[in-house]
Design an enzyme around this catalytic site. Structure first.
Site, short mmCIF file in Angstrom:
data_model
loop_
_atom_site.label_atom_id
_atom_site.label_comp_id
_atom_site.label_asym_id
_atom_site.label_seq_id
_atom_site.Cartn_x
_atom_site.Cartn_y
_atom_site.Cartn_z
N GLY A 18 0.82 -1.21 0.00
CA GLY A 18 0.00 0.00 0.00
C GLY A 18 0.85 1.25 0.00
N LYS A 19 0.22 2.34 -0.41
CA LYS A 19 0.89 3.63 -0.44
C LYS A 19 0.06 4.65 0.32
CE LYS A 19 3.22 2.89 -4.89
NZ LYS A 19 3.46 3.44 -6.26
N THR A 21 0.32 8.89 2.37
CA THR A 21 0.78 10.27 2.20
C THR A 21 2.29 10.39 2.35
OG1 THR A 21 -1.33 11.01 3.10
CG2 THR A 21 0.45 12.63 3.00
N ASP A 136 -3.99 8.39 16.83
CA ASP A 136 -4.48 8.14 15.46
C ASP A 136 -5.13 6.76 15.40
OD1 ASP A 136 -5.06 8.76 12.85
OD2 ASP A 136 -3.13 8.08 12.06
#
Length: 616
Positions: A18-19, A21, A136
Protein backbone atom coordinates in the site's frame (compact mmCIF):
# COMPACT_ATOMS: atom_id res chain seq x y z
CA UNK A 1 12.74 -8.16 -7.31
CA UNK A 2 14.58 -5.43 -5.44
CA UNK A 3 16.85 -6.12 -2.50
CA UNK A 4 17.67 -3.78 0.37
CA UNK A 5 20.30 -4.34 3.02
CA UNK A 6 20.83 -3.13 6.56
CA UNK A 7 23.95 -3.53 8.68
CA UNK A 8 22.72 -6.85 10.06
CA UNK A 9 20.28 -8.29 7.52
CA UNK A 10 19.13 -8.42 3.91
CA UNK A 11 15.56 -8.12 2.62
CA UNK A 12 14.03 -9.09 -0.71
CA UNK A 13 11.06 -6.92 -1.70
CA UNK A 14 8.16 -9.15 -2.80
CA UNK A 15 5.39 -6.64 -3.48
CA UNK A 16 4.05 -3.23 -2.48
CA UNK A 17 1.17 -3.61 -0.03
CA UNK A 18 0.00 0.00 0.00
CA UNK A 19 0.89 3.63 -0.44
CA UNK A 20 0.07 6.59 1.75
CA UNK A 21 0.78 10.27 2.20
CA UNK A 22 4.24 9.82 3.64
CA UNK A 23 5.46 6.69 1.85
CA UNK A 24 4.65 3.07 1.10
CA UNK A 25 4.58 -0.30 2.80
CA UNK A 26 6.16 -3.31 1.08
CA UNK A 27 6.14 -7.02 1.79
CA UNK A 28 9.65 -8.43 2.12
CA UNK A 29 11.50 -11.65 2.87
CA UNK A 30 14.04 -11.55 5.68
CA UNK A 31 16.94 -13.76 4.64
CA UNK A 32 18.39 -14.34 8.10
CA UNK A 33 15.22 -15.88 9.52
CA UNK A 34 13.20 -16.74 6.41
CA UNK A 35 10.17 -14.86 7.70
CA UNK A 36 7.99 -12.41 5.83
CA UNK A 37 8.07 -8.84 7.12
CA UNK A 38 6.46 -5.48 6.44
CA UNK A 39 8.83 -2.67 5.48
CA UNK A 40 7.73 0.93 5.81
CA UNK A 41 9.61 3.04 3.25
CA UNK A 42 9.75 6.86 3.37
CA UNK A 43 11.70 9.40 1.38
CA UNK A 44 14.79 10.80 3.06
CA UNK A 45 14.03 14.51 3.39
CA UNK A 46 13.88 17.02 6.23
CA UNK A 47 10.10 16.86 6.73
CA UNK A 48 9.88 13.08 6.82
CA UNK A 49 13.01 12.97 8.91
CA UNK A 50 11.15 14.67 11.77
CA UNK A 51 8.30 12.18 11.43
CA UNK A 52 10.70 9.23 11.48
CA UNK A 53 12.53 10.55 14.54
CA UNK A 54 9.26 10.89 16.46
CA UNK A 55 8.09 7.42 15.47
CA UNK A 56 11.45 5.87 16.34
CA UNK A 57 11.37 7.47 19.77
CA UNK A 58 7.93 6.02 20.45
CA UNK A 59 8.83 2.61 19.02
CA UNK A 60 11.84 2.40 21.31
CA UNK A 61 9.55 3.11 24.27
CA UNK A 62 7.08 0.45 23.14
CA UNK A 63 9.89 -2.03 22.50
CA UNK A 64 9.99 -2.78 26.22
CA UNK A 65 6.49 -4.29 26.04
CA UNK A 66 5.64 -7.82 24.99
CA UNK A 67 3.99 -7.08 21.62
CA UNK A 68 1.75 -10.15 21.86
CA UNK A 69 0.44 -9.43 25.34
CA UNK A 70 0.23 -5.66 24.77
CA UNK A 71 -1.34 -6.09 21.31
CA UNK A 72 1.03 -3.69 19.58
CA UNK A 73 2.99 -4.39 16.43
CA UNK A 74 6.47 -5.90 16.78
CA UNK A 75 9.23 -3.52 15.64
CA UNK A 76 12.32 -5.24 14.24
CA UNK A 77 14.81 -2.65 13.05
CA UNK A 78 15.46 0.71 11.37
CA UNK A 79 18.01 1.67 8.72
CA UNK A 80 18.37 4.17 5.88
CA UNK A 81 20.37 5.04 2.82
CA UNK A 82 20.90 8.29 0.96
CA UNK A 83 17.41 8.26 -0.53
CA UNK A 84 15.03 6.47 1.85
CA UNK A 85 14.26 5.48 5.42
CA UNK A 86 13.27 1.88 6.24
CA UNK A 87 11.34 0.63 9.26
CA UNK A 88 10.90 -3.15 9.50
CA UNK A 89 7.91 -4.68 11.33
CA UNK A 90 6.29 -8.08 11.65
CA UNK A 91 3.90 -8.83 8.80
CA UNK A 92 0.22 -8.78 9.74
CA UNK A 93 -2.73 -9.86 7.62
CA UNK A 94 -4.97 -6.82 7.00
CA UNK A 95 -6.51 -3.88 8.82
CA UNK A 96 -10.11 -3.62 9.96
CA UNK A 97 -11.05 -1.24 7.17
CA UNK A 98 -9.86 -3.70 4.53
CA UNK A 99 -11.71 -6.48 6.35
CA UNK A 100 -14.91 -4.41 6.35
CA UNK A 101 -14.43 -3.61 2.67
CA UNK A 102 -14.07 -7.30 1.79
CA UNK A 103 -17.38 -7.95 3.55
CA UNK A 104 -19.19 -5.00 1.92
CA UNK A 105 -19.11 -3.08 5.21
CA UNK A 106 -21.62 -5.46 6.76
CA UNK A 107 -22.24 -4.91 10.49
CA UNK A 108 -20.07 -6.91 12.86
CA UNK A 109 -21.83 -8.89 15.63
CA UNK A 110 -21.40 -7.55 19.15
CA UNK A 111 -19.40 -10.54 20.34
CA UNK A 112 -16.73 -9.94 17.68
CA UNK A 113 -16.68 -6.23 18.49
CA UNK A 114 -15.98 -7.17 22.11
CA UNK A 115 -13.06 -9.37 21.03
CA UNK A 116 -11.50 -6.45 19.17
CA UNK A 117 -12.32 -3.92 21.90
CA UNK A 118 -10.78 -6.07 24.63
CA UNK A 119 -7.43 -6.21 22.85
CA UNK A 120 -7.31 -2.53 21.90
CA UNK A 121 -8.16 -1.56 25.48
CA UNK A 122 -5.29 -3.72 26.71
CA UNK A 123 -3.01 -1.91 24.27
CA UNK A 124 -4.23 1.51 25.43
CA UNK A 125 -3.80 0.52 29.07
CA UNK A 126 -0.19 -0.47 28.39
CA UNK A 127 0.47 2.72 26.46
CA UNK A 128 -0.94 4.76 29.31
CA UNK A 129 1.57 3.15 31.66
CA UNK A 130 4.26 4.56 29.37
CA UNK A 131 2.47 7.96 29.16
CA UNK A 132 1.98 7.47 25.41
CA UNK A 133 -0.96 8.82 23.43
CA UNK A 134 -1.49 6.97 20.16
CA UNK A 135 -3.48 9.89 18.70
CA UNK A 136 -4.48 8.14 15.46
CA UNK A 137 -6.65 5.18 16.42
CA UNK A 138 -8.94 4.14 13.55
CA UNK A 139 -9.86 0.93 11.66
CA UNK A 140 -6.89 1.38 9.32
CA UNK A 141 -4.51 1.24 12.31
CA UNK A 142 -6.00 -1.87 13.92
CA UNK A 143 -4.56 -4.93 12.17
CA UNK A 144 -5.88 -8.48 12.10
CA UNK A 145 -3.01 -10.85 12.87
CA UNK A 146 -4.25 -14.12 11.36
CA UNK A 147 -7.99 -14.32 10.78
CA UNK A 148 -7.90 -18.02 9.89
CA UNK A 149 -5.96 -19.33 12.89
CA UNK A 150 -6.91 -16.67 15.46
CA UNK A 151 -10.14 -14.92 14.43
CA UNK A 152 -10.21 -11.24 15.36
CA UNK A 153 -6.86 -11.24 17.07
CA UNK A 154 -5.64 -7.67 16.48
CA UNK A 155 -2.68 -5.40 17.10
CA UNK A 156 -2.38 -1.61 17.10
CA UNK A 157 0.01 -0.15 14.53
CA UNK A 158 1.33 3.21 13.27
CA UNK A 159 2.96 5.26 15.99
CA UNK A 160 3.82 8.04 13.57
CA UNK A 161 1.34 10.40 15.23
CA UNK A 162 1.88 9.11 18.77
CA UNK A 163 3.28 11.42 21.42
CA UNK A 164 4.58 11.41 24.94
CA UNK A 165 1.86 12.99 27.05
CA UNK A 166 4.23 15.33 28.88
CA UNK A 167 5.47 16.72 25.54
CA UNK A 168 2.10 17.56 23.95
CA UNK A 169 -0.08 18.57 26.89
CA UNK A 170 0.87 22.23 26.46
CA UNK A 171 0.48 22.37 22.68
CA UNK A 172 -2.31 24.86 22.01
CA UNK A 173 -3.84 23.45 18.85
CA UNK A 174 -2.35 20.05 18.02
CA UNK A 175 -3.44 18.62 14.70
CA UNK A 176 -3.84 15.02 15.74
CA UNK A 177 -6.34 12.21 15.12
CA UNK A 178 -8.21 11.49 11.93
CA UNK A 179 -11.31 13.68 11.70
CA UNK A 180 -13.92 10.92 11.96
CA UNK A 181 -12.36 9.79 15.24
CA UNK A 182 -11.23 13.16 16.62
CA UNK A 183 -12.14 13.81 20.24
CA UNK A 184 -14.18 16.91 21.22
CA UNK A 185 -11.31 18.39 23.23
CA UNK A 186 -9.17 18.44 20.08
CA UNK A 187 -12.01 19.90 17.99
CA UNK A 188 -12.76 22.64 20.52
CA UNK A 189 -9.22 23.40 21.64
CA UNK A 190 -9.42 22.13 25.22
CA UNK A 191 -6.81 20.43 27.41
CA UNK A 192 -6.52 16.76 26.54
CA UNK A 193 -4.99 13.53 27.77
CA UNK A 194 -4.78 9.87 26.77
CA UNK A 195 -8.59 9.67 26.79
CA UNK A 196 -8.64 11.02 23.25
CA UNK A 197 -7.81 7.44 22.26
CA UNK A 198 -10.83 6.18 24.22
CA UNK A 199 -13.09 8.48 22.17
CA UNK A 200 -11.56 7.11 18.96
CA UNK A 201 -12.12 3.53 20.09
CA UNK A 202 -15.76 4.30 20.89
CA UNK A 203 -16.21 5.62 17.35
CA UNK A 204 -14.56 2.49 15.94
CA UNK A 205 -16.89 0.24 17.96
CA UNK A 206 -19.95 2.09 16.68
CA UNK A 207 -18.62 1.94 13.12
CA UNK A 208 -18.11 -1.82 13.29
CA UNK A 209 -21.75 -2.21 14.33
CA UNK A 210 -23.19 0.34 11.89
CA UNK A 211 -21.03 -0.57 8.91
CA UNK A 212 -20.45 3.17 8.46
CA UNK A 213 -18.58 5.87 10.43
CA UNK A 214 -20.64 7.27 13.27
CA UNK A 215 -19.54 10.88 12.64
CA UNK A 216 -18.17 11.14 9.06
CA UNK A 217 -17.73 14.92 9.02
CA UNK A 218 -16.47 16.56 5.84
CA UNK A 219 -14.85 19.28 7.95
CA UNK A 220 -14.57 20.16 11.63
CA UNK A 221 -17.85 22.09 11.62
CA UNK A 222 -19.73 19.08 10.25
CA UNK A 223 -17.95 16.92 12.81
CA UNK A 224 -19.10 19.12 15.70
CA UNK A 225 -22.58 19.43 14.21
CA UNK A 226 -22.99 15.66 13.97
CA UNK A 227 -21.92 15.20 17.58
CA UNK A 228 -24.30 17.93 18.78
CA UNK A 229 -27.27 16.51 16.87
CA UNK A 230 -26.75 13.09 18.46
CA UNK A 231 -25.37 13.90 21.92
CA UNK A 232 -26.63 17.43 22.50
CA UNK A 233 -24.66 20.62 23.06
CA UNK A 234 -21.62 20.63 25.34
CA UNK A 235 -22.00 22.23 28.73
CA UNK A 236 -21.51 26.02 28.86
CA UNK A 237 -18.35 25.87 30.98
CA UNK A 238 -16.64 23.79 28.28
CA UNK A 239 -17.44 26.32 25.58
CA UNK A 240 -16.34 29.18 27.83
CA UNK A 241 -12.92 27.53 28.12
CA UNK A 242 -12.63 26.28 24.53
CA UNK A 243 -10.28 28.28 22.32
CA UNK A 244 -12.07 27.23 19.12
CA UNK A 245 -15.66 27.53 20.36
CA UNK A 246 -16.33 30.61 18.23
CA UNK A 247 -15.64 28.56 15.08
CA UNK A 248 -18.71 26.40 15.64
CA UNK A 249 -20.91 28.15 18.22
CA UNK A 250 -22.33 31.60 18.79
CA UNK A 251 -23.86 33.37 21.73
CA UNK A 252 -27.54 32.71 22.28
CA UNK A 253 -29.48 35.96 21.64
CA UNK A 254 -32.14 34.99 24.18
CA UNK A 255 -31.00 36.10 27.64
CA UNK A 256 -33.33 33.68 29.43
CA UNK A 257 -32.02 30.62 27.55
CA UNK A 258 -30.70 27.77 29.65
CA UNK A 259 -27.55 27.54 27.51
CA UNK A 260 -25.85 30.83 26.58
CA UNK A 261 -24.37 29.11 23.50
CA UNK A 262 -25.99 27.72 20.38
CA UNK A 263 -24.61 25.88 17.38
CA UNK A 264 -24.11 27.96 14.26
CA UNK A 265 -26.54 27.06 11.52
CA UNK A 266 -25.38 25.69 8.19
CA UNK A 267 -26.27 29.03 6.60
CA UNK A 268 -24.13 30.89 9.14
CA UNK A 269 -21.18 28.62 8.50
CA UNK A 270 -21.59 28.95 4.72
CA UNK A 271 -21.72 32.74 4.95
CA UNK A 272 -18.58 32.88 7.09
CA UNK A 273 -16.39 30.29 5.37
CA UNK A 274 -17.90 29.89 1.88
CA UNK A 275 -17.86 26.14 2.59
CA UNK A 276 -21.14 24.32 2.21
CA UNK A 277 -21.86 21.77 4.96
CA UNK A 278 -22.51 18.25 3.72
CA UNK A 279 -24.58 15.36 4.99
CA UNK A 280 -22.50 12.19 4.92
CA UNK A 281 -24.04 10.17 7.73
CA UNK A 282 -25.72 6.89 7.02
CA UNK A 283 -27.82 6.95 10.19
CA UNK A 284 -29.08 10.20 11.69
CA UNK A 285 -29.35 9.24 15.34
CA UNK A 286 -31.05 11.39 17.94
CA UNK A 287 -29.13 9.69 20.74
CA UNK A 288 -26.40 7.11 21.15
CA UNK A 289 -29.04 4.75 22.55
CA UNK A 290 -30.42 4.39 19.04
CA UNK A 291 -27.28 2.50 18.00
CA UNK A 292 -28.99 -0.43 19.67
CA UNK A 293 -31.88 -0.35 17.21
CA UNK A 294 -29.78 -0.36 14.02
CA UNK A 295 -29.04 -3.43 11.89
CA UNK A 296 -31.50 -5.77 13.54
CA UNK A 297 -30.72 -4.72 17.10
CA UNK A 298 -34.41 -4.22 17.89
CA UNK A 299 -35.55 -7.51 16.34
CA UNK A 300 -35.94 -9.24 19.70
CA UNK A 301 -38.50 -6.64 20.74
CA UNK A 302 -40.77 -7.79 17.90
CA UNK A 303 -40.75 -11.42 18.98
CA UNK A 304 -43.61 -12.57 21.16
CA UNK A 305 -41.50 -15.42 22.56
CA UNK A 306 -37.81 -14.70 21.87
CA UNK A 307 -35.52 -17.64 22.53
CA UNK A 308 -32.59 -17.62 24.92
CA UNK A 309 -29.99 -17.05 22.21
CA UNK A 310 -31.81 -13.97 20.91
CA UNK A 311 -32.15 -12.62 24.45
CA UNK A 312 -28.45 -13.16 25.13
CA UNK A 313 -27.38 -11.39 21.95
CA UNK A 314 -29.78 -8.52 22.59
CA UNK A 315 -28.52 -8.08 26.16
CA UNK A 316 -24.94 -8.09 24.87
CA UNK A 317 -25.75 -5.39 22.33
CA UNK A 318 -27.36 -3.22 25.00
CA UNK A 319 -24.28 -3.61 27.18
CA UNK A 320 -22.05 -2.61 24.26
CA UNK A 321 -24.06 0.56 23.67
CA UNK A 322 -23.73 1.44 27.35
CA UNK A 323 -19.94 1.19 27.06
CA UNK A 324 -19.94 3.31 23.89
CA UNK A 325 -21.90 5.97 25.77
CA UNK A 326 -19.24 5.97 28.49
CA UNK A 327 -16.54 6.39 25.85
CA UNK A 328 -18.22 9.16 23.86
CA UNK A 329 -18.63 12.01 26.34
CA UNK A 330 -18.08 15.70 25.70
CA UNK A 331 -15.99 16.09 28.86
CA UNK A 332 -12.83 14.01 28.99
CA UNK A 333 -12.87 13.71 32.79
CA UNK A 334 -16.29 12.00 32.54
CA UNK A 335 -14.99 9.57 29.91
CA UNK A 336 -14.15 6.06 31.01
CA UNK A 337 -10.46 5.16 31.19
CA UNK A 338 -8.95 2.12 29.45
CA UNK A 339 -8.43 0.27 32.73
CA UNK A 340 -12.01 0.95 33.86
CA UNK A 341 -13.36 -0.04 30.44
CA UNK A 342 -11.63 -3.41 30.80
CA UNK A 343 -13.79 -4.01 33.87
CA UNK A 344 -17.00 -2.90 32.16
CA UNK A 345 -19.67 -5.66 32.02
CA UNK A 346 -19.56 -5.73 28.22
CA UNK A 347 -15.82 -6.41 28.10
CA UNK A 348 -15.61 -8.66 31.16
CA UNK A 349 -18.78 -10.58 30.16
CA UNK A 350 -19.79 -10.81 33.82
CA UNK A 351 -23.34 -9.67 33.11
CA UNK A 352 -23.64 -12.00 30.13
CA UNK A 353 -22.35 -14.88 32.21
CA UNK A 354 -24.66 -14.25 35.15
CA UNK A 355 -27.83 -14.09 33.04
CA UNK A 356 -27.05 -16.18 29.95
CA UNK A 357 -24.31 -18.62 30.92
CA UNK A 358 -26.26 -21.59 29.57
CA UNK A 359 -26.50 -20.15 26.06
CA UNK A 360 -24.31 -21.05 23.12
CA UNK A 361 -23.90 -17.33 22.44
CA UNK A 362 -22.02 -16.94 25.73
CA UNK A 363 -19.83 -19.97 25.02
CA UNK A 364 -18.95 -18.68 21.55
CA UNK A 365 -18.19 -15.23 22.96
CA UNK A 366 -15.95 -16.70 25.63
CA UNK A 367 -14.08 -18.89 23.17
CA UNK A 368 -13.63 -16.01 20.74
CA UNK A 369 -11.97 -13.87 23.40
CA UNK A 370 -9.75 -16.74 24.54
CA UNK A 371 -8.56 -17.44 20.99
CA UNK A 372 -7.75 -13.78 20.44
CA UNK A 373 -5.63 -13.63 23.60
CA UNK A 374 -3.83 -16.92 23.07
CA UNK A 375 -0.19 -16.71 22.03
CA UNK A 376 1.65 -19.60 20.39
CA UNK A 377 3.35 -21.75 22.99
CA UNK A 378 1.59 -20.06 25.91
CA UNK A 379 -1.63 -20.96 27.70
CA UNK A 380 -4.48 -18.52 27.04
CA UNK A 381 -4.86 -15.86 29.71
CA UNK A 382 -8.12 -15.56 31.65
CA UNK A 383 -10.83 -13.47 30.03
CA UNK A 384 -13.34 -12.49 32.67
CA UNK A 385 -12.20 -9.45 34.60
CA UNK A 386 -12.53 -9.12 38.32
CA UNK A 387 -14.67 -6.04 38.85
CA UNK A 388 -13.39 -5.64 42.39
CA UNK A 389 -9.75 -5.44 41.34
CA UNK A 390 -8.25 -2.14 40.37
CA UNK A 391 -5.76 -3.28 37.72
CA UNK A 392 -7.20 -4.11 34.31
CA UNK A 393 -6.23 -7.76 34.37
CA UNK A 394 -8.23 -10.90 34.40
CA UNK A 395 -9.31 -14.01 36.20
CA UNK A 396 -10.86 -17.08 34.68
CA UNK A 397 -14.43 -18.15 35.27
CA UNK A 398 -14.46 -21.23 37.49
CA UNK A 399 -16.64 -23.20 35.12
CA UNK A 400 -14.76 -22.19 31.99
CA UNK A 401 -12.72 -25.40 31.69
CA UNK A 402 -15.81 -27.60 32.01
CA UNK A 403 -18.03 -25.58 29.66
CA UNK A 404 -17.28 -26.67 26.12
CA UNK A 405 -18.89 -25.66 22.88
CA UNK A 406 -20.57 -29.03 22.52
CA UNK A 407 -22.51 -28.64 25.74
CA UNK A 408 -22.83 -26.47 28.81
CA UNK A 409 -22.94 -27.28 32.49
CA UNK A 410 -25.42 -26.26 35.12
CA UNK A 411 -28.63 -28.21 35.54
CA UNK A 412 -30.99 -25.46 36.53
CA UNK A 413 -29.75 -22.92 34.02
CA UNK A 414 -32.00 -24.06 31.21
CA UNK A 415 -35.17 -23.55 33.21
CA UNK A 416 -34.68 -19.95 34.24
CA UNK A 417 -37.10 -17.66 32.50
CA UNK A 418 -35.31 -14.67 31.03
CA UNK A 419 -37.06 -11.56 29.89
CA UNK A 420 -35.68 -9.01 27.50
CA UNK A 421 -34.93 -5.93 29.64
CA UNK A 422 -35.90 -2.49 28.51
CA UNK A 423 -38.07 -3.54 25.57
CA UNK A 424 -40.31 -0.52 25.80
CA UNK A 425 -37.28 1.77 25.91
CA UNK A 426 -35.96 0.22 22.71
CA UNK A 427 -39.38 0.59 21.08
CA UNK A 428 -39.42 4.27 22.01
CA UNK A 429 -35.95 4.67 20.51
CA UNK A 430 -37.18 3.15 17.27
CA UNK A 431 -40.04 5.61 17.17
CA UNK A 432 -37.63 8.54 17.56
CA UNK A 433 -35.47 7.68 14.56
CA UNK A 434 -35.80 10.34 11.90
CA UNK A 435 -34.92 8.11 8.94
CA UNK A 436 -35.27 4.43 8.29
CA UNK A 437 -34.21 1.58 6.06
CA UNK A 438 -34.76 -2.13 5.68
CA UNK A 439 -32.65 -4.03 8.15
CA UNK A 440 -29.41 -5.57 6.96
CA UNK A 441 -28.66 -9.10 8.08
CA UNK A 442 -25.84 -9.97 10.40
CA UNK A 443 -22.85 -11.66 8.82
CA UNK A 444 -20.58 -14.32 10.20
CA UNK A 445 -16.82 -14.45 10.38
CA UNK A 446 -14.59 -16.57 8.20
CA UNK A 447 -15.09 -19.53 10.50
CA UNK A 448 -18.77 -20.02 9.74
CA UNK A 449 -19.06 -23.04 12.01
CA UNK A 450 -18.57 -20.79 15.04
CA UNK A 451 -21.68 -18.73 14.38
CA UNK A 452 -24.10 -20.79 12.30
CA UNK A 453 -25.49 -22.68 15.29
CA UNK A 454 -25.85 -19.47 17.26
CA UNK A 455 -27.73 -17.62 14.53
CA UNK A 456 -30.11 -20.48 13.65
CA UNK A 457 -32.38 -20.21 16.74
CA UNK A 458 -32.73 -16.48 16.18
CA UNK A 459 -33.90 -17.04 12.60
CA UNK A 460 -36.45 -19.62 13.72
CA UNK A 461 -37.81 -17.40 16.45
CA UNK A 462 -37.97 -14.46 14.11
CA UNK A 463 -40.13 -16.27 11.59
CA UNK A 464 -42.36 -18.28 13.89
CA UNK A 465 -43.13 -15.86 16.71
CA UNK A 466 -43.57 -12.53 15.00
CA UNK A 467 -45.86 -9.85 16.30
CA UNK A 468 -46.66 -6.51 14.67
CA UNK A 469 -43.66 -4.24 14.28
CA UNK A 470 -43.13 -1.93 17.21
CA UNK A 471 -41.85 0.98 15.20
CA UNK A 472 -39.95 2.14 12.13
CA UNK A 473 -36.52 0.88 11.26
CA UNK A 474 -33.54 3.09 10.39
CA UNK A 475 -32.63 3.85 6.77
CA UNK A 476 -29.73 5.36 4.92
CA UNK A 477 -29.48 9.10 5.16
CA UNK A 478 -26.94 8.88 2.34
CA UNK A 479 -26.17 5.94 0.13
CA UNK A 480 -22.88 5.59 -1.65
CA UNK A 481 -19.42 4.12 -1.65
CA UNK A 482 -17.05 4.93 1.18
CA UNK A 483 -14.20 4.66 -1.28
CA UNK A 484 -15.35 6.79 -4.20
CA UNK A 485 -16.83 9.50 -2.03
CA UNK A 486 -19.86 9.81 -4.27
CA UNK A 487 -23.08 9.88 -2.30
CA UNK A 488 -26.55 9.53 -3.68
CA UNK A 489 -29.73 10.47 -1.90
CA UNK A 490 -31.67 7.30 -1.26
CA UNK A 491 -35.38 7.41 -1.95
CA UNK A 492 -37.64 6.74 0.98
CA UNK A 493 -39.20 3.29 0.72
CA UNK A 494 -42.91 2.64 0.73
CA UNK A 495 -44.29 3.11 4.18
CA UNK A 496 -42.02 5.98 5.23
CA UNK A 497 -44.59 8.71 4.56
CA UNK A 498 -48.12 9.03 5.81
CA UNK A 499 -51.09 9.10 3.46
CA UNK A 500 -52.59 12.51 4.12
CA UNK A 501 -55.67 11.74 2.00
CA UNK A 502 -56.50 8.43 3.71
CA UNK A 503 -57.47 7.18 0.27
CA UNK A 504 -56.20 3.69 0.99
CA UNK A 505 -58.88 3.14 3.65
CA UNK A 506 -62.14 1.37 2.77
CA UNK A 507 -65.09 2.50 4.81
CA UNK A 508 -67.84 0.06 5.66
CA UNK A 509 -70.97 0.19 3.48
CA UNK A 510 -69.01 1.81 0.66
CA UNK A 511 -67.69 0.35 -2.55
CA UNK A 512 -64.12 -0.86 -2.73
CA UNK A 513 -61.61 0.85 -5.04
CA UNK A 514 -62.14 -1.60 -7.88
CA UNK A 515 -65.89 -0.92 -7.80
CA UNK A 516 -65.12 2.74 -8.29
CA UNK A 517 -63.21 1.94 -11.44
CA UNK A 518 -59.67 1.55 -10.11
CA UNK A 519 -57.30 -0.37 -12.32
CA UNK A 520 -55.75 -3.72 -11.64
CA UNK A 521 -52.64 -3.75 -9.49
CA UNK A 522 -53.83 -1.22 -6.95
CA UNK A 523 -52.51 -1.34 -3.41
CA UNK A 524 -55.88 -2.50 -2.08
CA UNK A 525 -55.75 -5.51 -4.41
CA UNK A 526 -52.11 -6.48 -4.12
CA UNK A 527 -51.97 -5.87 -0.39
CA UNK A 528 -48.33 -4.83 0.03
CA UNK A 529 -46.19 -1.89 -0.95
CA UNK A 530 -48.84 -0.02 -2.99
CA UNK A 531 -51.78 2.21 -2.28
CA UNK A 532 -54.36 4.02 -4.33
CA UNK A 533 -52.83 7.30 -3.22
CA UNK A 534 -49.83 8.90 -4.86
CA UNK A 535 -48.04 8.75 -1.49
CA UNK A 536 -47.23 5.46 0.24
CA UNK A 537 -49.15 4.27 3.24
CA UNK A 538 -48.11 5.24 6.74
CA UNK A 539 -48.49 1.65 7.93
CA UNK A 540 -46.44 -0.80 5.85
CA UNK A 541 -48.40 -3.96 5.23
CA UNK A 542 -46.83 -7.30 6.08
CA UNK A 543 -47.48 -10.74 4.85
CA UNK A 544 -50.85 -11.92 6.09
CA UNK A 545 -52.38 -8.47 6.45
CA UNK A 546 -54.51 -8.80 3.31
CA UNK A 547 -57.86 -10.55 3.01
CA UNK A 548 -57.76 -14.29 3.63
CA UNK A 549 -60.75 -15.01 1.31
CA UNK A 550 -60.27 -15.20 -2.43
CA UNK A 551 -60.92 -11.83 -4.04
CA UNK A 552 -64.07 -11.33 -6.05
CA UNK A 553 -63.44 -11.06 -9.82
CA UNK A 554 -63.07 -7.52 -11.11
CA UNK A 555 -65.93 -7.87 -13.62
CA UNK A 556 -68.47 -9.06 -11.05
CA UNK A 557 -71.46 -6.77 -10.66
CA UNK A 558 -72.63 -5.72 -7.25
CA UNK A 559 -76.42 -6.27 -6.90
CA UNK A 560 -78.85 -5.23 -4.23
CA UNK A 561 -80.30 -7.57 -1.57
CA UNK A 562 -82.58 -10.26 -3.05
CA UNK A 563 -85.99 -11.34 -1.63
CA UNK A 564 -86.26 -14.82 -0.21
CA UNK A 565 -88.30 -17.16 -2.42
CA UNK A 566 -89.43 -20.21 -0.43
CA UNK A 567 -90.55 -21.99 -3.58
CA UNK A 568 -86.95 -22.44 -4.55
CA UNK A 569 -86.20 -24.59 -1.51
CA UNK A 570 -86.04 -28.31 -2.19
CA UNK A 571 -88.10 -29.26 0.88
CA UNK A 572 -91.89 -29.62 0.70
CA UNK A 573 -92.70 -28.45 4.23
CA UNK A 574 -92.67 -24.75 3.25
CA UNK A 575 -95.26 -25.39 0.53
CA UNK A 576 -97.82 -26.90 2.90
CA UNK A 577 -101.13 -24.94 3.11
CA UNK A 578 -100.52 -23.97 6.74
CA UNK A 579 -97.36 -22.02 5.79
CA UNK A 580 -98.81 -20.13 2.84
CA UNK A 581 -100.13 -16.59 3.26
CA UNK A 582 -103.71 -17.76 2.66
CA UNK A 583 -103.33 -20.59 5.15
CA UNK A 584 -102.07 -18.24 7.90
CA UNK A 585 -104.97 -15.81 7.35
CA UNK A 586 -107.45 -18.68 7.30
CA UNK A 587 -106.21 -20.10 10.59
CA UNK A 588 -106.58 -16.74 12.29
CA UNK A 589 -110.14 -16.32 10.88
CA UNK A 590 -111.17 -19.74 12.18
CA UNK A 591 -109.80 -19.01 15.63
CA UNK A 592 -107.40 -21.87 15.57
CA UNK A 593 -104.66 -21.77 18.16
CA UNK A 594 -101.34 -20.57 16.86
CA UNK A 595 -98.60 -23.10 16.24
CA UNK A 596 -95.95 -23.15 18.88
CA UNK A 597 -92.40 -24.14 18.28
CA UNK A 598 -92.47 -26.27 21.39
CA UNK A 599 -93.28 -29.91 20.67
CA UNK A 600 -95.27 -30.33 23.89
CA UNK A 601 -97.53 -27.32 23.60
CA UNK A 602 -97.15 -23.71 24.72
CA UNK A 603 -94.85 -22.92 27.61
CA UNK A 604 -96.27 -22.68 31.11
CA UNK A 605 -95.84 -18.91 31.20
CA UNK A 606 -98.21 -18.50 28.23
CA UNK A 607 -100.87 -20.78 29.81
CA UNK A 608 -100.70 -18.85 33.08
CA UNK A 609 -101.21 -15.50 31.33
CA UNK A 610 -104.17 -16.87 29.39
CA UNK A 611 -105.67 -18.15 32.66
CA UNK A 612 -105.27 -14.74 34.36
CA UNK A 613 -106.71 -12.94 31.32
CA UNK A 614 -109.81 -15.14 31.41
CA UNK A 615 -110.72 -13.95 34.95
CA UNK A 616 -110.55 -10.32 33.93
Amino acid sequence: MATIQSETDCYDIIEVLGKGTFGEVAKGWRRSTGEMVAIKILKNDAYRSRIIKNELKLLRCVRGLDPDEAHVIRFLEFFHDALKFYLVFELLEQNLFEFQKENNFAPLPARHIRTVTLQVLRALARLKELAIIHADLKPENIMLVDQTRCPFRVKVIDFGSASIFSEVRYVKEPYIQSRFYRAPEILLGLPFCEKVDVWSLGCVMAELHLGWPLYPGNNEYDQVRYICETQGLPKPHLLHAARKAHHFFKRNPHPDATNPWQLKSSADYLAETKVRPLERRKYMLKSLDQIETVNGGGAVNRLSFPDREALAEHADLKSMVELIKRMLTWESHERISPSAALRHPFVSMQQLRSAHEATRYYQLSLRGCRLSLQVDGKPPPPVIANAEDGPPYYRLAEEEETAGLGGVTGSGSFFREDKAPGMQRAIDQLDDLSLQEARRGLWSDTRADMVSDMLAPLKVATTSHRVPDSGPEPILAFYGSRLTGRHKARKAPAGSKSDSNFSNLIRLSQASPEDAGSCRGSGWEEGEGHTTSTEPSAIPQREGDGPSIKDRPMDAERSGPELFDPSGCPGEWLNEPEWTLEGIRGSRAQGLPARHPHPHGPPRTTSFLQHVGGHH
